[in-house]
Design a protein around this motif. Sequence first.
Motif, short mmCIF file in Angstrom:
data_model
loop_
_atom_site.label_atom_id
_atom_site.label_comp_id
_atom_site.label_asym_id
_atom_site.label_seq_id
_atom_site.Cartn_x
_atom_site.Cartn_y
_atom_site.Cartn_z
N ASN A 169 0.82 -1.21 0.00
CA ASN A 169 0.00 0.00 0.00
C ASN A 169 0.86 1.26 0.00
O ASN A 169 0.58 2.22 -0.72
CB ASN A 169 -0.92 0.00 1.23
CG ASN A 169 -1.84 1.20 1.26
OD1 ASN A 169 -2.45 1.57 0.25
ND2 ASN A 169 -1.95 1.83 2.41
N ALA A 170 1.92 1.25 0.81
CA ALA A 170 2.81 2.41 0.89
C ALA A 170 3.48 2.68 -0.46
O ALA A 170 3.57 3.82 -0.91
CB ALA A 170 3.87 2.20 1.97
N PHE A 171 3.95 1.59 -1.10
CA PHE A 171 4.62 1.74 -2.39
C PHE A 171 3.65 2.28 -3.45
O PHE A 171 3.95 3.25 -4.15
CB PHE A 171 5.19 0.40 -2.86
CG PHE A 171 5.97 0.50 -4.14
CD1 PHE A 171 7.33 0.78 -4.12
CD2 PHE A 171 5.36 0.33 -5.38
CE1 PHE A 171 8.06 0.89 -5.30
CE2 PHE A 171 6.07 0.44 -6.57
CZ PHE A 171 7.43 0.72 -6.53
N VAL A 172 2.47 1.64 -3.55
CA VAL A 172 1.48 2.05 -4.54
C VAL A 172 1.03 3.48 -4.29
O VAL A 172 0.92 4.29 -5.22
CB VAL A 172 0.27 1.09 -4.53
CG1 VAL A 172 -0.85 1.62 -5.42
CG2 VAL A 172 0.68 -0.29 -4.99
N GLN A 173 0.75 3.80 -3.02
CA GLN A 173 0.25 5.13 -2.67
C GLN A 173 1.26 6.22 -3.00
O GLN A 173 0.92 7.23 -3.63
CB GLN A 173 -0.09 5.16 -1.18
CG GLN A 173 -0.90 6.37 -0.75
CD GLN A 173 -1.35 6.25 0.68
OE1 GLN A 173 -0.53 6.06 1.59
NE2 GLN A 173 -2.65 6.33 0.91
N GLN A 174 2.50 6.02 -2.56
CA GLN A 174 3.52 7.04 -2.81
C GLN A 174 3.90 7.14 -4.28
O GLN A 174 4.12 8.21 -4.81
CB GLN A 174 4.76 6.77 -1.96
CG GLN A 174 4.54 6.89 -0.47
CD GLN A 174 4.03 8.26 -0.07
OE1 GLN A 174 4.37 9.27 -0.67
NE2 GLN A 174 3.20 8.30 0.96
N PHE A 175 3.96 5.97 -4.96
CA PHE A 175 4.28 5.98 -6.39
C PHE A 175 3.22 6.75 -7.16
O PHE A 175 3.53 7.62 -7.99
CB PHE A 175 4.39 4.56 -6.93
CG PHE A 175 4.86 4.49 -8.37
CD1 PHE A 175 6.20 4.35 -8.67
CD2 PHE A 175 3.95 4.59 -9.43
CE1 PHE A 175 6.64 4.30 -9.99
CE2 PHE A 175 4.38 4.55 -10.75
CZ PHE A 175 5.73 4.40 -11.03
N ALA A 176 1.94 6.43 -6.88
CA ALA A 176 0.84 7.09 -7.58
C ALA A 176 0.84 8.59 -7.30
O ALA A 176 0.67 9.41 -8.22
CB ALA A 176 -0.49 6.48 -7.17
N TYR A 177 1.04 8.95 -6.01
CA TYR A 177 0.99 10.38 -5.68
C TYR A 177 2.13 11.13 -6.36
O TYR A 177 1.90 12.15 -7.01
CB TYR A 177 1.06 10.61 -4.16
CG TYR A 177 1.01 12.10 -3.86
CD1 TYR A 177 -0.20 12.77 -3.84
CD2 TYR A 177 2.18 12.83 -3.71
CE1 TYR A 177 -0.26 14.13 -3.63
CE2 TYR A 177 2.13 14.20 -3.50
CZ TYR A 177 0.92 14.85 -3.46
OH TYR A 177 0.88 16.20 -3.28
N PHE A 178 3.36 10.66 -6.21
CA PHE A 178 4.50 11.39 -6.77
C PHE A 178 4.44 11.41 -8.30
O PHE A 178 4.87 12.38 -8.93
CB PHE A 178 5.83 10.77 -6.30
CG PHE A 178 6.24 11.23 -4.93
CD1 PHE A 178 6.66 12.53 -4.72
CD2 PHE A 178 6.18 10.37 -3.84
CE1 PHE A 178 7.04 12.97 -3.45
CE2 PHE A 178 6.54 10.80 -2.58
CZ PHE A 178 6.97 12.09 -2.38
N TYR A 179 3.92 10.33 -8.89
CA TYR A 179 3.79 10.31 -10.35
C TYR A 179 2.83 11.40 -10.82
O TYR A 179 3.17 12.22 -11.68
CB TYR A 179 3.31 8.94 -10.83
CG TYR A 179 3.17 8.85 -12.34
CD1 TYR A 179 4.27 8.53 -13.12
CD2 TYR A 179 1.96 9.12 -12.97
CE1 TYR A 179 4.16 8.47 -14.51
CE2 TYR A 179 1.84 9.06 -14.34
CZ TYR A 179 2.94 8.73 -15.11
OH TYR A 179 2.83 8.68 -16.48
#
Length: 307
Positions: A83-93
């Motif tokens: 969840n942390a990876f997906v959430q941060q990846f999506a947000y920063f992207y």
Amino acid sequence: MSQPLTPFENALAGALGGVFSNAVVYPLDTVKTHIQADKLADQKAHRDHIKKQYGIIQTLMTIVKSKEGPTALYRGFTANMVNAFVQQFAYFYWYTLVRTLYIKRVLRSVDASPALNTATELLLGAVSAALSQFFTTPVGVIATRQQIGGNANQEHGESMLGHAKEIYKQDGFRGFWRGLRPSLVLCVNPAITYGVFERLKTVILAASDGKMTPGKSFLIGALSKALATIVTFPYILSKIRLQAKNSPHNSAFEVLGQIFHEKGIAGWYQGMPAQITKAVLSQALLFYFRDYFEILTRRILALSNQK
């Protein structure tokens, strides 16, 4: 001046930073989720104390003394790291993409990273967070269920797949997006965080040597997240309650209304000390690790370009 990273490169650096920061504070995250979900009050042994708000230490000791022991603090660890990876990846992207498009198409600026005013930073952050929520909410729902525990269906079990099957069985595909509405409202949280971060960074860089270091990122990140958490905490609490297993609520207002009826306005801030501690440490570490991963990404790109 170094060349700005692409949205994918920026997202990868942010996602890796997010995973490392969340791994460090994970036991505290488990504690604050239990407090916010009122997990202890739901247990038979604590029904007579339903209005008592358990603190960080009390909740920590209760979890450690459970049948699972200290390992209970790491329940749902894999799901939360995903969840942390997906959430941060999506947000920063999305943040990098939206910000770049705004600078190129609206401002038509030749400067790759011009200073934007606070209102613009907040708006861009909110739009980016909203876009990312549609992709990250399903993983977040599974992570919350797994972290709290108590999957009654032994056939499905406590694994990510087990909770996913249970959610689908109970609510269908819509169940994976429980809490989406408060999550969209909570888009102002990262918007405030990153908006304040950008403004404080500009001020601090102007007053210092003009170089951003991981240490400065840690300090600015902590201050930014603390402010954002205080402003949005009641909705953070309602989202956790909505995503918990067998939640009787259908909206954030319904959750907040019941809490107000039982505990008053103070109930809206149940678990806020744990939330702020976890959020501030996690966000500050995210900015800290992200700077290192950004440096590493640039080095890898430099080596690949030399080949």
